[in-house]
Design a protein around this motif. Structure first.
Motif, PDB file in Angstrom:
ATOM      1  N   PRO A  14      -7.351  -2.553   5.079  1.00  0.00           N
ATOM      2  CA  PRO A  14      -6.985  -1.653   4.044  1.00  0.00           C
ATOM      3  C   PRO A  14      -5.969  -0.899   4.646  1.00  0.00           C
ATOM      4  O   PRO A  14      -6.087  -0.257   5.736  1.00  0.00           O
ATOM      5  CB  PRO A  14      -8.121  -0.961   3.504  1.00  0.00           C
ATOM      6  N   LEU A  15      -4.852  -0.326   3.753  1.00  0.00           N
ATOM      7  CA  LEU A  15      -3.696   0.617   4.057  1.00  0.00           C
ATOM      8  C   LEU A  15      -4.096   1.946   3.901  1.00  0.00           C
ATOM      9  O   LEU A  15      -4.930   2.416   2.746  1.00  0.00           O
ATOM     10  CB  LEU A  15      -2.292   0.321   3.646  1.00  0.00           C
ATOM     11  N   PRO A  16      -3.755   3.017   4.517  1.00  0.00           N
ATOM     12  CA  PRO A  16      -3.957   4.601   3.870  1.00  0.00           C
ATOM     13  C   PRO A  16      -3.305   4.885   2.783  1.00  0.00           C
ATOM     14  O   PRO A  16      -2.096   3.940   2.446  1.00  0.00           O
ATOM     15  CB  PRO A  16      -3.563   5.366   5.133  1.00  0.00           C
ATOM     16  N   PRO A  17      -3.405   5.632   1.891  1.00  0.00           N
ATOM     17  CA  PRO A  17      -2.783   5.964   0.759  1.00  0.00           C
ATOM     18  C   PRO A  17      -1.290   6.370   0.977  1.00  0.00           C
ATOM     19  O   PRO A  17      -1.258   7.174   1.971  1.00  0.00           O
ATOM     20  CB  PRO A  17      -3.615   6.738  -0.036  1.00  0.00           C
ATOM     21  N   PRO A  18      -0.183   5.870   0.507  1.00  0.00           N
ATOM     22  CA  PRO A  18       0.918   6.404   0.371  1.00  0.00           C
ATOM     23  C   PRO A  18       0.918   8.207   0.211  1.00  0.00           C
ATOM     24  O   PRO A  18       0.404   8.659  -0.471  1.00  0.00           O
ATOM     25  CB  PRO A  18       1.779   5.781  -0.517  1.00  0.00           C
ATOM     26  N   PRO A  19       2.204   8.797   0.790  1.00  0.00           N
ATOM     27  CA  PRO A  19       2.415  10.299   0.337  1.00  0.00           C
ATOM     28  C   PRO A  19       2.389  10.418  -1.129  1.00  0.00           C
ATOM     29  O   PRO A  19       3.112   9.690  -1.803  1.00  0.00           O
ATOM     30  CB  PRO A  19       3.568  10.728   1.226  1.00  0.00           C
ATOM     31  N   LEU A  20       2.038  11.745  -1.207  1.00  0.00           N
ATOM     32  CA  LEU A  20       2.181  12.064  -2.909  1.00  0.00           C
ATOM     33  C   LEU A  20       3.757  11.755  -3.415  1.00  0.00           C
ATOM     34  O   LEU A  20       3.999  11.426  -4.404  1.00  0.00           O
ATOM     35  CB  LEU A  20       1.881  13.474  -3.140  1.00  0.00           C
ATOM     36  N   LEU A  21       4.489  12.321  -2.623  1.00  0.00           N
ATOM     37  CA  LEU A  21       6.134  12.076  -2.994  1.00  0.00           C
ATOM     38  C   LEU A  21       6.721  10.713  -3.128  1.00  0.00           C
ATOM     39  O   LEU A  21       7.340  10.377  -4.172  1.00  0.00           O
ATOM     40  CB  LEU A  21       6.893  12.808  -1.856  1.00  0.00           C
ATOM     41  N   LEU A  22       6.239   9.659  -2.388  1.00  0.00           N
ATOM     42  CA  LEU A  22       6.448   8.234  -2.608  1.00  0.00           C
ATOM     43  C   LEU A  22       5.966   7.711  -3.986  1.00  0.00           C
ATOM     44  O   LEU A  22       6.425   6.808  -4.668  1.00  0.00           O
ATOM     45  CB  LEU A  22       5.829   7.481  -1.550  1.00  0.00           C
ATOM     46  N   LEU A  23       4.819   8.299  -4.299  1.00  0.00           N
ATOM     47  CA  LEU A  23       3.937   8.013  -5.589  1.00  0.00           C
ATOM     48  C   LEU A  23       4.919   8.469  -6.891  1.00  0.00           C
ATOM     49  O   LEU A  23       4.730   8.091  -7.973  1.00  0.00           O
ATOM     50  CB  LEU A  23       2.537   8.593  -5.704  1.00  0.00           C
ATOM     51  N   LEU A  24       5.642   9.304  -6.716  1.00  0.00           N
ATOM     52  CA  LEU A  24       6.292  10.028  -7.795  1.00  0.00           C
ATOM     53  C   LEU A  24       7.700   9.291  -7.907  1.00  0.00           C
ATOM     54  O   LEU A  24       8.410   9.521  -8.757  1.00  0.00           O
ATOM     55  CB  LEU A  24       6.743  11.521  -7.628  1.00  0.00           C
ATOM     56  N   VAL A  25       7.997   8.512  -6.988  1.00  0.00           N
ATOM     57  CA  VAL A  25       9.339   7.567  -7.262  1.00  0.00           C
ATOM     58  C   VAL A  25       9.561   6.523  -8.530  1.00  0.00           C
ATOM     59  O   VAL A  25      10.303   6.808  -9.152  1.00  0.00           O
ATOM     60  CB  VAL A  25       9.674   6.780  -5.970  1.00  0.00           C
TER      61      VAL A  25
END
Length: 101
Positions: free
Chosen positions: A63-74
Motif C-alpha cells: 500500500p502507498l502512503p496518501p498523496p499530499p493535500l495539494l495533489l488531491l485538489l488538482v
C-alpha cells in the motif's frame, strides 16, 4: 447544391433502411467484424495486458502512503476550470447552426 442534398438524403435513407432490415444475428456478427477491423491484434493484446495489470498489481504491490493535500485538489481545479468554460458566455456573434443532414 440541391442535387447533392437529394443524393445525401437518398443515401442516408437507404443506409437507414438496410440497417433496420438486418436481423439481430447478422447485426451482432457485423458488430464483431467491425471490432476486429477497428482494433489490430497488437492493440487487443495491449488492452488485455493493461486490464490484467490494473487487476493484479494492486494485489501485489504494498500500500502507498496518501498523496499530499495539494495533489488531491488538482482534479477539483480541473473540474472548476471546465465548469467555468462551460458556463461562461462566449462573445462570438456569427455562429450558424444547421440541423439538416
Amino acid at each position: 447544391m440541391r442535387e447533392e442534398k437529394k443524393m445525401i438524403n437518398h443515401h442516408y435513407q437507404h443506409h437507414h433502411h438496410m440497417r433496420i432490415a438486418t436481423k439481430p444475428q447478422q447485426q451482432s456478427h457485423c458488430d464483431q467484424n467491425l471490432m476486429v477491423r477497428y482494433f489490430s491484434f497488437g492493440s487487443i493484446l495491449m488492452l488485455l495486458f493493461l486490464t490484467a495489470s490494473l487487476l493484479l498489481l494492486p494485489l501485489v504491490l504494498p500500500p502507498l502512503p496518501p498523496p499530499p493535500l495539494l495533489l488531491l485538489l488538482v482534479p477539483v481545479g480541473i473540474m472548476a476550470g471546465l465548469m467555468f468554460l462551460a458556463l461562461f458566455p462566449s462573445h462570438i456573434t456569427n455562429i450558424v447552426v444547421s440541423t439538416s443532414i
